[in-house]
Design a protein around this motif. Structure first.
Motif, mmCIF file in Angstrom:
data_model
loop_
_atom_site.group_PDB
_atom_site.id
_atom_site.type_symbol
_atom_site.label_atom_id
_atom_site.label_comp_id
_atom_site.label_asym_id
_atom_site.label_seq_id
_atom_site.Cartn_x
_atom_site.Cartn_y
_atom_site.Cartn_z
ATOM 1 N N TRP A 20 -51.578 -42.492 -34.120
ATOM 2 C CA TRP A 20 -50.647 -41.746 -33.270
ATOM 3 C C TRP A 20 -50.412 -42.481 -31.953
ATOM 4 O O TRP A 20 -51.339 -42.711 -31.198
ATOM 5 N N HIS A 21 -49.165 -42.857 -31.703
ATOM 6 C CA HIS A 21 -48.807 -43.427 -30.405
ATOM 7 C C HIS A 21 -47.306 -43.341 -30.228
ATOM 8 O O HIS A 21 -46.583 -42.962 -31.161
ATOM 9 N N SER A 22 -46.831 -43.728 -29.056
ATOM 10 C CA SER A 22 -45.425 -43.469 -28.737
ATOM 11 C C SER A 22 -44.462 -44.352 -29.534
ATOM 12 O O SER A 22 -43.282 -44.037 -29.619
ATOM 13 N N ASP A 23 -44.948 -45.450 -30.122
ATOM 14 C CA ASP A 23 -44.038 -46.325 -30.861
ATOM 15 C C ASP A 23 -43.902 -45.952 -32.335
ATOM 16 O O ASP A 23 -43.229 -46.645 -33.090
ATOM 17 N N LEU A 24 -44.562 -44.880 -32.730
ATOM 18 C CA LEU A 24 -44.487 -44.461 -34.133
ATOM 19 C C LEU A 24 -43.045 -44.118 -34.504
ATOM 20 O O LEU A 24 -42.363 -43.459 -33.738
ATOM 21 N N GLY A 25 -42.607 -44.547 -35.648
ATOM 22 C CA GLY A 25 -41.255 -44.215 -36.083
ATOM 23 C C GLY A 25 -41.114 -42.716 -36.327
ATOM 24 O O GLY A 25 -42.111 -42.033 -36.530
ATOM 25 N N PRO A 26 -39.881 -42.200 -36.334
ATOM 26 C CA PRO A 26 -39.684 -40.754 -36.441
ATOM 27 C C PRO A 26 -40.241 -40.147 -37.738
ATOM 28 O O PRO A 26 -40.796 -39.059 -37.721
ATOM 29 N N ARG A 27 -40.121 -40.874 -38.857
ATOM 30 C CA ARG A 27 -40.575 -40.292 -40.112
ATOM 31 C C ARG A 27 -42.098 -40.146 -40.111
ATOM 32 O O ARG A 27 -42.648 -39.100 -40.418
ATOM 33 N N LEU A 28 -42.765 -41.229 -39.705
ATOM 34 C CA LEU A 28 -44.223 -41.226 -39.691
ATOM 35 C C LEU A 28 -44.746 -40.191 -38.703
ATOM 36 O O LEU A 28 -45.723 -39.490 -38.946
ATOM 37 N N ARG A 29 -44.044 -40.079 -37.590
ATOM 38 C CA ARG A 29 -44.384 -39.109 -36.558
ATOM 39 C C ARG A 29 -44.346 -37.685 -37.122
ATOM 40 O O ARG A 29 -45.256 -36.891 -36.932
ATOM 41 N N ARG A 30 -43.295 -37.424 -37.868
ATOM 42 C CA ARG A 30 -43.084 -36.115 -38.472
ATOM 43 C C ARG A 30 -44.185 -35.808 -39.496
ATOM 44 O O ARG A 30 -44.843 -34.782 -39.450
ATOM 45 N N VAL A 31 -44.393 -36.771 -40.385
ATOM 46 C CA VAL A 31 -45.381 -36.578 -41.449
ATOM 47 C C VAL A 31 -46.771 -36.413 -40.836
ATOM 48 O O VAL A 31 -47.557 -35.552 -41.244
ATOM 49 N N THR A 32 -47.062 -37.237 -39.820
ATOM 50 C CA THR A 32 -48.392 -37.194 -39.229
ATOM 51 C C THR A 32 -48.617 -35.869 -38.499
ATOM 52 O O THR A 32 -49.664 -35.244 -38.639
ATOM 53 N N TRP A 33 -47.608 -35.438 -37.759
ATOM 54 C CA TRP A 33 -47.747 -34.182 -37.001
ATOM 55 C C TRP A 33 -48.090 -33.033 -37.939
ATOM 56 O O TRP A 33 -49.001 -32.258 -37.703
ATOM 57 N N ARG A 34 -47.345 -32.965 -39.050
ATOM 58 C CA ARG A 34 -47.586 -31.894 -40.017
ATOM 59 C C ARG A 34 -48.947 -32.046 -40.690
ATOM 60 O O ARG A 34 -49.630 -31.059 -40.934
ATOM 61 N N ALA A 35 -49.315 -33.303 -40.973
ATOM 62 C CA ALA A 35 -50.590 -33.523 -41.659
ATOM 63 C C ALA A 35 -51.760 -33.162 -40.749
ATOM 64 O O ALA A 35 -52.798 -32.685 -41.222
ATOM 65 N N VAL A 36 -51.597 -33.360 -39.448
ATOM 66 C CA VAL A 36 -52.644 -32.952 -38.514
ATOM 67 C C VAL A 36 -52.703 -31.426 -38.484
ATOM 68 O O VAL A 36 -53.770 -30.826 -38.480
ATOM 69 N N ALA A 37 -51.516 -30.800 -38.520
ATOM 70 C CA ALA A 37 -51.460 -29.336 -38.448
ATOM 71 C C ALA A 37 -52.024 -28.690 -39.718
ATOM 72 O O ALA A 37 -52.725 -27.683 -39.644
ATOM 73 N N ASP A 38 -51.723 -29.278 -40.883
ATOM 74 C CA ASP A 38 -52.209 -28.620 -42.108
ATOM 75 C C ASP A 38 -53.564 -29.163 -42.555
ATOM 76 O O ASP A 38 -54.094 -28.759 -43.589
ATOM 77 N N GLY A 39 -54.111 -30.094 -41.777
ATOM 78 C CA GLY A 39 -55.473 -30.543 -42.043
ATOM 79 C C GLY A 39 -55.587 -31.659 -43.064
ATOM 80 O O GLY A 39 -56.689 -32.074 -43.403
ATOM 81 N N THR A 40 -54.455 -32.194 -43.563
ATOM 82 C CA THR A 40 -54.588 -33.302 -44.518
ATOM 83 C C THR A 40 -54.921 -34.607 -43.809
ATOM 84 O O THR A 40 -55.491 -35.498 -44.415
ATOM 85 N N ALA A 41 -54.574 -34.739 -42.533
ATOM 86 C CA ALA A 41 -55.028 -35.910 -41.763
ATOM 87 C C ALA A 41 -56.369 -35.534 -41.148
ATOM 88 O O ALA A 41 -56.453 -34.635 -40.325
ATOM 89 N N ARG A 42 -57.427 -36.215 -41.580
ATOM 90 C CA ARG A 42 -58.775 -35.817 -41.162
ATOM 91 C C ARG A 42 -59.201 -36.518 -39.879
ATOM 92 O O ARG A 42 -59.978 -35.984 -39.091
ATOM 93 N N VAL A 43 -58.747 -37.760 -39.699
ATOM 94 C CA VAL A 43 -59.127 -38.515 -38.507
ATOM 95 C C VAL A 43 -57.862 -39.112 -37.902
ATOM 96 O O VAL A 43 -57.066 -39.722 -38.610
ATOM 97 N N VAL A 44 -57.669 -38.896 -36.617
ATOM 98 C CA VAL A 44 -56.535 -39.475 -35.912
ATOM 99 C C VAL A 44 -57.067 -40.443 -34.879
ATOM 100 O O VAL A 44 -57.965 -40.099 -34.109
ATOM 101 N N VAL A 45 -56.519 -41.662 -34.870
ATOM 102 C CA VAL A 45 -56.826 -42.590 -33.789
ATOM 103 C C VAL A 45 -55.531 -42.801 -33.036
ATOM 104 O O VAL A 45 -54.480 -42.989 -33.645
ATOM 105 N N GLY A 46 -55.593 -42.718 -31.728
ATOM 106 C CA GLY A 46 -54.333 -42.818 -31.024
ATOM 107 C C GLY A 46 -54.467 -43.026 -29.535
ATOM 108 O O GLY A 46 -55.555 -43.142 -28.988
#
Ligand code: ADP
Ligand code: ZN
Length: 757
Positions: A304-330
């Protein structure tokens, strides 16, 4: 504002029978607080919960906001003043749900807390948590594919063939699969699957979308811990496994295995079924970090960082919210992600000033990470070889735990740090490397080892002077010199980005070939190194020569493959890189950070140079660090030579304690800026006259900012300093209330400032 249609009672409800149900909605805009809205009369949103993302009318626009609630988390002196209540008849209704995951309560409380602490409008803090999801909203709903599962019970009289049997076996073993995938795994044609479906032996099911993030496996590849590592690693595992809020400082020299050890805390957090967040000061470091993480856990972390493309940003945000992303480095903005079940927060290189966000909402990500951990009732781990005085003071006061790794892993020695007294061993005229350093570079590269030169200054020269008339090239928008970048043939301002082609003649006296570069930047050191070591393979690493993490990772890989003899770089080379064949580090100007009278100049110089020094001798070969200095007797140089950080920090503390300087007192800076010096002065004077005073409260200034003009704006500064037991926020809030806003002048508030420019 009142709209007649809204005030019309809904059919079936008696007019005025009951007060309209209202909800608070916080919009991602700079208002002082949430607005009240009515729930629509048709009852469709009656079950809307706090945290849900909804669309609401605002004037003629439709805005996305979050249903907001407040609880008693905020200390009363932090809580913003209540807004004026709106009469029922003037309420507008919520339009609809926005179709996004709700913001968890811990994140809502965190947004409130950051806003109150930094004196920012809560909506602007919310914007950091939502920015990412705006695009999520615009995205088409993730397509849910159709898959096939065996019918249970199977239809009677089904014709049995080996191919059909394989398909049914695969479908019951591997769970529902798409038709093509099912045929592929069973090794049959698509017709077999279709035939089974037609016969009713396979039933259609809707497939869950494929998770974008594979789950890291805590048991994938655990390290064999060294003697001095086992105990701190166990302590961190226990903390993460137990859960609950705590803060631990993990301190250890570069190469002692801090990263290795905090990965064990992540393993324990994962095993417990919770998510982990790791903040890095510089996203350039992430490639190396994710590689290491993947080797340990068998899966990549989410980035996670400010240069993330819009698609990845979207997918990552949701994955953090629904718990499928277990570890975030950013980067610091990852603090505002909607973690479903955050169980651990780690801040690596916690002393780094890059964690302070200077524009928009000014906050320190290290401090806010601790707050976030508290909101989520999770442990926080702050990691550093050279912890900040703030963190050490918290350890000293018993607020933070302390784990220390005293030696490098695998018996690698600490580098031998020496100063080169530039008064005794000056470089030749027009050069910047002392003969002592040049000889050491020559010798190191002669042995086939790698060397590094560090200078924390981009470009060719920080100042260009006319030898004829003394004119200096200055930024037209800022109180700053223009920095020459010779390779790009420009002079540029490092504050506002202004640039010009390098002038052929002095702009003032028109003298030709009279402009002279004064002082070195990395480009100029590179030129000198090329002339002195014509055969050396040289690589320059600076933020303007390495566009993005991929380029940086590539540069690091080339160094590791020994395609480079000499690395020349700015602070980007100081980061946690592991260069096993690097044995000599030369610091071109060790005194550079000490000027300027900044409160933390000495502390920061020690931290930076210690980190640079840590690049040397990480493997079997011992390392040497040479500091070129005109003041080798300075306590900073002595601390580095003796490797005695503890004693140095104790002296720093003793210097700051009597005057209530942080961490023994609190600071808030007010920065006034205006288009004209008169307007800036008028507001600054009014602030000065209205300044708070009292026991343990002092205001310094107003005074012209060191950057008196920035981007064409005239700037004045005031600094409020209080004893540690006095909160600055209410003082500043009341102070600003006493000074009527003035057209043209703007006041920015910086709580806990670390830059004084
Ligand atoms: P730090 O974060 O303190 O600078 P690292 O965790 O990066 O230290 O460790 C430094 C180097 O030593 C890395 O290359 C790391 O892989 C290695 N290392 C540290 N501890 C171990 C261990 N227990 N087993 C194997 N390698 C280790
Ligand atoms: Zn400028």
């Amino acid at each position: 504002m009142a709209s007649t249609t809204l005030d019309k009672p809904a059919p079936g409800r008696k007019p005025g029978a009951a007060a309209r149900r209202r909800v608070s909605v916080l919009l991602p805009l700079p208002f002082p607080g949430p607005f009240d809205y009515a729930l629509p009369d048709d009852g469709r949103l009656d079950d809307v919960r706090p945290g849900e993302v909804v669309s609401v009318p605002l004037g003629r626009r439709t805005e996305t906001g979050v249903v907001w609630d407040r609880d008693g988390t905020l200390p009363p002196e932090f809580a913003p003043p209540p807004g004026r209540p709106v009469a029922d008849g003037r309420l507008k209704p919520v339009i609809a749900r926005a179709g996004l995951p709700a913001l968890p309560a811990a994140l809502r409380r965190f947004v409130d807390w950051v806003a109150a602490y930094t004196l920012s409008p809560p909506g602007l803090v919310l914007a950091m948590a939502l920015r990412t999801s705006q695009s999520a909203q615009a995205a088409p709903a993730q397509g849910r594919a159709q898959g096939w599962a065996p019918a249970d019970p199977p239809p009677a009289g089904l014709r049995d063939t080996p191919a059909r049997r394989r398909v049914l076996d695969v479908a019951s073993r591997d769970g529902p699969l798409g038709g093509a995938e099912l045929a592929r795994r069973a090794g049959v044609g698509a017709g077999v699957v279709r035939g089974l479906a037609d016969a009713g032996a396979l039933r259609p099911v809707t497939l869950a979308p494929a998770p974008a993030f594979a789950a890291p496996d805590p048991g994938h590849c655990p390290p064999t811990l060294g003697d001095h590592q086992a105990q701190p690693a166990q302590a961190l595992r226990d903390l993460a496994a137990a859960g609950g809020f705590s803060v631990t400082l993990l301190e250890g020299v570069t190469g002692s295995g801090k990263t290795e050890i905090y990965m064990e805390a992540i393993a324990a957090c994962l095993a417990k079924g919770r998510q982990a967040l790791v903040l890095l000061p510089e996203i350039a470091l992430s490639a190396q970090w994710t590689g290491r993480f993947a080797r340990r856990f068998g899966a990549e972390p989410a980035l996670w960082h400010s240069d993330l493309g819009p698609r990845l940003r979207r997918v990552t945000w949701r994955a953090v919210a629904d718990g499928t992303a277990r570890v975030v480095v950013g980067a610091r903005s990852a603090l505002f992600l909607p973690f479903a079940e955050l169980g651990l927060v780690i801040v690596d290189e916690e002393h780094e000033s890059a964690f302070k966000q200077e524009d928009g909402v000014t906050y320190h990500a290290r401090d806010m990470a601790v707050v976030r951990a508290r909101m989520d009732n999770a442990p926080a781990i702050l990691v550093s070889a050279t912890p900040s005085l703030e963190t050490l003071a918290n350890v000293g006061a018993g607020r933070y735990r302390h784990l220390v790794l005293r030696a490098r892993h695998g018996g690698a020695g600490m580098p031998d740090v020496r100063t080169i007294d530039m008064r005794a061993h000056p470089p030749e005229r027009g050069l910047f490397l002392s003969p002592v350093l040049a000889a050491a570079l020559d010798e190191t590269m002669g042995r086939g080892e790698q060397a590094m030169l560090f200078l924390n200054r981009r470009g060719y020269a920080p100042l260009t002077l006319c030898r004829t008339c003394g004119h200096r090239l200055q930024c037209p928008n800022c109180t700053a010199w223009l920095v020459e970048h010779r390779a790009r043939r420009i002079v540029t301002c490092h504050h506002c980005g202004y640039q010009d082609p390098t002038p052929p003649a002095c702009p003032s006296c028109k003298a030709e070939s009279s402009l002279t570069p004064i002082g070195p930047g990395v480009e100029r050191i590179t030129e000198e190194a090329r002339a002195t070591f014509p055969d050396a393979r040289i690589l320059v690493m600076a933020s303007d020569t390495l566009p993005g993490p991929a380029a940086t990772a590539d540069a690091v890989a080339r160094i590791a493959r020994r395609e480079i003899d000499l690395v020349i770089g700015t602070q980007i080379v100081a980061k946690g890189w592991h260069f096993p064949h690097l044995t000599l580090v030369g610091v071109v100007d060790a005194d550079l950070g000490l000027g300027g009278g900044d409160l933390r100049a000495a502390e920061r110089t020690v931290q930076l140079l210690h980190q640079v020094a840590g690049r040397a001798g990480r493997a079997e070969a011992p390392g040497t660090v040479m500091l070129q200095s005109y003041t080798p007797e300075h306590p900073v140089m002595q601390a580095l030579v003796l490797g005695d950080f503890e004693n140095f920090m104790r002296q720093e503390a003793e210097q700051r304690r009597p005057g209530f300087w942080p961490p023994f007192g609190r600071l808030a800076a007010l920065i006034v800026s205006a288009d004209t010096p008169e307007a800036a002065d008028a507001t600054a004077r009014a602030l000065g006259e209205a300044a708070p005073h009292g026991d343990g409260v002092q205001v310094l200034g107003p005074a012209p900012a060191p950057l008196a003009i920035l981007r064409g704006r005239h700037r004045r500064r005031l600094l409020l300093r209080t004893r540690r037991d006095i909160a600055v926020q209410p003082l500043v809030r009341q102070w600003l209330d006493r000074v009527p806003p003035d057209r043209g002048a703007r006041i920015d508030v910086d709580i806990d400032p670390i830059s004084f420019l």
